[in-house]
Write a protein that holds these residues in place. Structure first.
Motif, PDB file in Angstrom:
ATOM      1  N   ILE A 131       0.827  -1.162   0.068  1.00 31.70           N
ATOM      2  CA  ILE A 131      -0.081   0.076   0.109  1.00 31.70           C
ATOM      3  C   ILE A 131       1.072   1.229   0.106  1.00 31.70           C
ATOM      4  O   ILE A 131       0.325   2.239  -0.054  1.00 31.70           O
ATOM      5  CB  ILE A 131      -1.018  -0.051   1.259  1.00 31.70           C
ATOM      6  CG1 ILE A 131      -0.242   0.330   2.406  1.00 31.70           C
ATOM      7  CG2 ILE A 131      -1.715  -1.274   1.160  1.00 31.70           C
ATOM      8  CD1 ILE A 131      -1.172   0.627   3.513  1.00 31.70           C
ATOM      9  N   LEU A 132       2.070   1.219   0.293  1.00 35.12           N
ATOM     10  CA  LEU A 132       3.040   2.183   0.367  1.00 35.12           C
ATOM     11  C   LEU A 132       3.726   2.445  -1.251  1.00 35.12           C
ATOM     12  O   LEU A 132       4.049   1.529  -1.957  1.00 35.12           O
ATOM     13  CB  LEU A 132       4.224   2.299   1.095  1.00 35.12           C
ATOM     14  CG  LEU A 132       3.685   2.409   2.759  1.00 35.12           C
ATOM     15  CD1 LEU A 132       2.744   1.671   3.155  1.00 35.12           C
ATOM     16  CD2 LEU A 132       5.251   2.396   3.579  1.00 35.12           C
ATOM     17  N   MET A 133       3.995   3.804  -1.657  1.00 34.63           N
ATOM     18  CA  MET A 133       4.518   4.018  -2.706  1.00 34.63           C
ATOM     19  C   MET A 133       6.105   3.740  -2.525  1.00 34.63           C
ATOM     20  O   MET A 133       6.632   3.637  -1.322  1.00 34.63           O
ATOM     21  CB  MET A 133       4.597   5.472  -3.025  1.00 34.63           C
ATOM     22  CG  MET A 133       3.295   6.028  -3.460  1.00 34.63           C
ATOM     23  SD  MET A 133       3.026   7.886  -3.986  1.00 34.63           S
ATOM     24  CE  MET A 133       1.402   7.948  -4.474  1.00 34.63           C
ATOM     25  N   LYS A 134       6.781   3.596  -3.551  1.00 39.03           N
ATOM     26  CA  LYS A 134       8.233   3.194  -3.623  1.00 39.03           C
ATOM     27  C   LYS A 134       8.955   4.253  -2.753  1.00 39.03           C
ATOM     28  O   LYS A 134       9.800   3.528  -1.912  1.00 39.03           O
ATOM     29  CB  LYS A 134       8.783   2.998  -4.978  1.00 39.03           C
ATOM     30  CG  LYS A 134      10.357   2.620  -5.063  1.00 39.03           C
ATOM     31  CD  LYS A 134      10.641   2.346  -6.424  1.00 39.03           C
ATOM     32  CE  LYS A 134      12.294   1.864  -6.323  1.00 39.03           C
ATOM     33  NZ  LYS A 134      12.738   2.004  -7.767  1.00 39.03           N
ATOM     34  N   GLU A 135       8.924   5.361  -2.771  1.00 39.92           N
ATOM     35  CA  GLU A 135       9.929   6.229  -2.085  1.00 39.92           C
ATOM     36  C   GLU A 135       9.454   6.258  -0.592  1.00 39.92           C
ATOM     37  O   GLU A 135      10.606   6.311   0.134  1.00 39.92           O
ATOM     38  CB  GLU A 135       9.341   7.702  -2.822  1.00 39.92           C
ATOM     39  CG  GLU A 135       9.878   8.059  -4.087  1.00 39.92           C
ATOM     40  CD  GLU A 135       8.893   7.344  -5.369  1.00 39.92           C
ATOM     41  OE1 GLU A 135       7.648   7.021  -4.676  1.00 39.92           O
ATOM     42  OE2 GLU A 135       9.198   7.396  -6.211  1.00 39.92           O
ATOM     43  N   ARG A 136       8.403   5.983  -0.234  1.00 35.67           N
ATOM     44  CA  ARG A 136       8.159   5.878   1.001  1.00 35.67           C
ATOM     45  C   ARG A 136       8.584   4.633   1.522  1.00 35.67           C
ATOM     46  O   ARG A 136       8.863   4.850   2.832  1.00 35.67           O
ATOM     47  CB  ARG A 136       6.496   6.043   1.182  1.00 35.67           C
ATOM     48  CG  ARG A 136       5.900   5.914   2.828  1.00 35.67           C
ATOM     49  CD  ARG A 136       6.311   7.351   3.329  1.00 35.67           C
ATOM     50  NE  ARG A 136       5.647   7.775   4.579  1.00 35.67           N
ATOM     51  CZ  ARG A 136       5.666   8.951   5.264  1.00 35.67           C
ATOM     52  NH1 ARG A 136       6.610   9.711   4.874  1.00 35.67           N
ATOM     53  NH2 ARG A 136       5.099   8.984   6.406  1.00 35.67           N
TER      54      ARG A 136
END
Length: 347
Positions: A131-136
């Motif tokens: 559920i998280l973006m790659k950067e996060r």
């Protein structure tokens, strides 16, 4: 000629009516479901876990930014005056009571309770990470690599929540994971100080204590030496200390300083050498200077401040993922329910 102009106008009008001159932005239906099916423990596939779908990039971004910073209730003041809410901030199960550690102190057990079921950190990471973006995700992993419990911060008797918030922010920025608050004055009302802490309290382990004795007793059982900041003649310079040893840094009240009780119970007194006419710093500034030097000294002696092993890093990453937003908790709980209803293979 008139008939020709009429024909042209009619044709253009018909063409314009068919052409959408203000097209709505198009986003394909996005789903955060993993692209491939990965088999988890007990024969459960990650693709069988129902995940939230998003109809637009904007909706996905809004989830990514969802955090405790958006909740007016979860201010530093609220947390420090509601001990139950502080406990709820931490998700993975913690070791309880006074424990004599056989090695460097680490507070978490490798399990997250979901009703009657338990999930391991590897399971939490498996189902929540998508559920998280790659950067996060990369940022959380980078923070975990630089985290340590070997140096912790204790604030004793501070009456200004702005100073407490500022010390929290410095602790988080420098890679200290554990902070302790002793007998904070909750009888006064203060303005919100979330703009001071910048939401750092969301990512820290906060423990509240009623007295220095109670706090120091537990910290010593965890292997910490207690170093109180003090300007007395017996205080050693922070530059002469070995910060590779587990140490609790104690800072005191804005006006009175460290209490006599805390001074008497501490293992050593330390000071920041002063070069000017004044003989003290603001308490939040002093805390920041001491923590910064501790991190620099540890980096020089050990090569880095962060010192969690692979297992501890995995558990703390799972903890951060669960703290990220409420959706993470919901997904983990849903996975646990499916795990409970899935027949376990016979050995």
């Amino acid at each position: 000629m008139s008939a020709c102009k009429t024909l042209i106008r009619t044709s253009l009008s018909t063409f314009a009516s068919k052409l959408d001159l203000n097209p709505k932005p198009f986003f394909p239906h996005l789903s955060l479901r993993p692209l491939t099916s990965v088999t988890l423990c007990c024969g459960i596939s990650s693709s069988s876990i129902r995940t939230r779908s998003f109809s637009s990039v904007q909706e996905l971004a809004s989830l990514e930014d969802e955090s405790l910073e958006d909740s007016a209730e979860d201010t530093v003041e609220h947390l420090l005056t509601h001990q139950d809410d502080v406990a709820k901030l931490m998700k993975m199960e913690r070791k309880s009571g006074i424990v004599v550690p056989s090695k460097r102190w680490f507070p978490y057990l490798d399990r997250f309770r979901c009703g009657t079921e338990y999930l391991r950190s590897s399971e939490v990471i498996e189902v929540v990470e998508p559920i998280l973006m790659k950067e996060r995700k990369e940022r959380l992993k980078r923070v975990v690599r630089n985290r340590s419990y070997s140096v912790c911060l204790v604030v004793e008797g501070l009456s200004d929540f702005g100073n407490v918030s500022a010390t929290f922010r410095s602790a988080d920025a420098l890679g200290l994971q554990s902070v302790h608050v002793v007998s904070c004055d909750s009888s006064k009302r203060y303005r919100e100080n979330r703009h001071v802490s910048m939401g750092a309290e969301k990512w820290l382990d906060i423990e509240l204590w009623n007295s220095p004795k109670e706090c120091f007793e537990v910290l010593k059982s965890r292997g910490y030496q207690i170093a109180t900041t003090h300007v007395g003649m017996d205080a050693v310079s922070i530059y002469d200390m070995d910060w590779s040893r587990p140490t609790a840094i104690v800072v005191g009240n804005e006006n009175r300083g460290i209490s006599d009780e805390a001074l008497g119970l501490s293992d050593l007194h330390c000071r920041i050498p002063m070069k000017g006419m004044v003989d003290s710093f603001n308490v939040s500034v002093a805390a920041g200077i001491v923590m910064h030097h501790a991190v620099c000294d540890r980096t020089t002696r050990l090569g880095s401040h962060g010192d969690l092993n692979e297992e501890e890093s995995q558990i703390l990453l799972a903890e951060f993922l669960l703290r990220h937003n409420n959706s993470a908790i919901s997904i983990a709980n849903e996975y646990a329910k499916r795990k409970a209803t899935t027949p376990r293979p016979r050995l």
